[in-house]
Design a protein around this motif. Structure first.
Motif, PDB file in Angstrom:
ATOM      1  N   SER A  21      95.654 -18.525  53.914  1.00 29.47           N
ATOM      2  CA  SER A  21      97.004 -18.049  54.149  1.00 29.47           C
ATOM      3  C   SER A  21      97.902 -18.362  52.968  1.00 29.47           C
ATOM      4  O   SER A  21      97.574 -19.182  52.114  1.00 29.47           O
ATOM      5  CB  SER A  21      97.575 -18.677  55.419  1.00 29.47           C
ATOM      6  N   SER A  56     103.330  -2.108  55.807  1.00 32.63           N
ATOM      7  CA  SER A  56     102.069  -2.805  56.099  1.00 32.63           C
ATOM      8  C   SER A  56     100.827  -1.988  55.783  1.00 32.63           C
ATOM      9  O   SER A  56      99.747  -2.295  56.295  1.00 32.63           O
ATOM     10  CB  SER A  56     102.031  -3.257  57.559  1.00 32.63           C
ATOM     11  N   SER A  71      96.544  -9.411  56.375  1.00 32.60           N
ATOM     12  CA  SER A  71      97.566  -9.202  57.391  1.00 32.60           C
ATOM     13  C   SER A  71      98.770 -10.080  57.074  1.00 32.60           C
ATOM     14  O   SER A  71      98.723 -10.921  56.169  1.00 32.60           O
ATOM     15  CB  SER A  71      97.016  -9.531  58.782  1.00 32.60           C
ATOM     16  N   ARG A  72      99.818  -9.906  57.848  1.00 38.45           N
ATOM     17  CA  ARG A  72     101.022 -10.676  57.609  1.00 38.45           C
ATOM     18  C   ARG A  72     101.663 -11.073  58.934  1.00 38.45           C
ATOM     19  O   ARG A  72     101.468 -10.418  59.958  1.00 38.45           O
ATOM     20  CB  ARG A  72     102.033  -9.878  56.792  1.00 38.45           C
ATOM     21  N   ASP A  73     102.434 -12.133  58.876  1.00 41.03           N
ATOM     22  CA  ASP A  73     103.281 -12.553  59.972  1.00 41.03           C
ATOM     23  C   ASP A  73     104.715 -12.382  59.501  1.00 41.03           C
ATOM     24  O   ASP A  73     105.186 -13.156  58.663  1.00 41.03           O
ATOM     25  CB  ASP A  73     102.991 -14.010  60.343  1.00 41.03           C
ATOM     26  N   ASN A  74     105.383 -11.363  60.016  1.00 41.75           N
ATOM     27  CA  ASN A  74     106.714 -11.049  59.529  1.00 41.75           C
ATOM     28  C   ASN A  74     107.684 -12.209  59.718  1.00 41.75           C
ATOM     29  O   ASN A  74     108.519 -12.491  58.860  1.00 41.75           O
ATOM     30  CB  ASN A  74     107.255  -9.814  60.234  1.00 41.75           C
ATOM     31  N   THR A  75     107.582 -12.854  60.861  1.00 42.65           N
ATOM     32  CA  THR A  75     108.569 -13.887  61.179  1.00 42.65           C
ATOM     33  C   THR A  75     108.417 -15.107  60.279  1.00 42.65           C
ATOM     34  O   THR A  75     109.383 -15.839  60.054  1.00 42.65           O
ATOM     35  CB  THR A  75     108.450 -14.318  62.638  1.00 42.65           C
ATOM     36  N   LYS A  76     107.219 -15.327  59.778  1.00 41.57           N
ATOM     37  CA  LYS A  76     106.977 -16.515  58.963  1.00 41.57           C
ATOM     38  C   LYS A  76     106.837 -16.201  57.488  1.00 41.57           C
ATOM     39  O   LYS A  76     106.614 -17.102  56.689  1.00 41.57           O
ATOM     40  CB  LYS A  76     105.712 -17.225  59.447  1.00 41.57           C
ATOM     41  N   SER A  77     106.963 -14.921  57.114  1.00 44.03           N
ATOM     42  CA  SER A  77     106.757 -14.518  55.718  1.00 44.03           C
ATOM     43  C   SER A  77     105.443 -15.084  55.194  1.00 44.03           C
ATOM     44  O   SER A  77     105.394 -15.650  54.105  1.00 44.03           O
ATOM     45  CB  SER A  77     107.928 -14.990  54.847  1.00 44.03           C
ATOM     46  N   THR A  78     104.428 -14.947  55.998  1.00 50.88           N
ATOM     47  CA  THR A  78     103.117 -15.487  55.654  1.00 50.88           C
ATOM     48  C   THR A  78     102.092 -14.375  55.560  1.00 50.88           C
ATOM     49  O   THR A  78     102.050 -13.483  56.403  1.00 50.88           O
ATOM     50  CB  THR A  78     102.672 -16.526  56.698  1.00 50.88           C
ATOM     51  N   TYR A  80      97.969 -13.436  55.213  1.00 49.81           N
ATOM     52  CA  TYR A  80      96.668 -13.977  55.568  1.00 49.81           C
ATOM     53  C   TYR A  80      95.547 -13.144  54.957  1.00 49.81           C
ATOM     54  O   TYR A  80      95.719 -11.960  54.689  1.00 49.81           O
ATOM     55  CB  TYR A  80      96.492 -14.004  57.088  1.00 49.81           C
TER      56      TYR A  80
END
Length: 122
Positions: A21, A56, A71-78, A80
């Motif tokens: 990540s 995306s 992939s990404r986690d929008n809320t965490k700006s992360t 993967y």
């Protein structure tokens, strides 16, 4: 302007799975694309996968298509990278990268993480 920190690398056996990540911080709202680039010893940097921050849409190198998922986690700006069916040739330092501009060169990015080692053993 943008800081990137990778985590999750390590040593696995061929055929195993591993997820890495990348946490982005700073002015993340200016990012339009993020990706993973790897570099094996004695080789040039190689594009692995990328994801457009706005829609995306993803792209993959042929060598990892069907095995890796970005992939990404929008809320965490992360960001993967899920890596399945790992092979010996996947051994490399994996860099998370982000960019603001649109470049034709798949390994041209504006900001880079420090890199994380992924080693696949037989």
């Amino acid at each position: 302007q943008v800081q990137l920190v990778e985590s999750g690398g390590g040593l696995v056996q061929a055929g195993d799975s591993l997820s890495i990540s990348c946490a982005a911080s700073g002015r993340t709202y200016i990012i339009n694309r993020m990706g993973w680039i790897r570099q094996a010893p004695g080789k040039e940097r190689e594009f692995v996968a990328a994801l457009n921050w706005i829609d995306s849409v993803t792209s993959y190198a042929d060598s990892v298509k069907g095995r890796f998922t970005i992939s990404r986690d929008n809320t965490k700006s992360t960001l993967y990278l899920q890596m399945n069916s790992l092979r010996l040739e996947d051994t490399a330092v994996y860099y998370c990268a982000a960019r603001r501009g649109w470049y034709s060169d798949p390994v041209k990015y504006d900001w880079w993480g420090q890199g994380i080692q992924v080693t696949v053993s037989s």
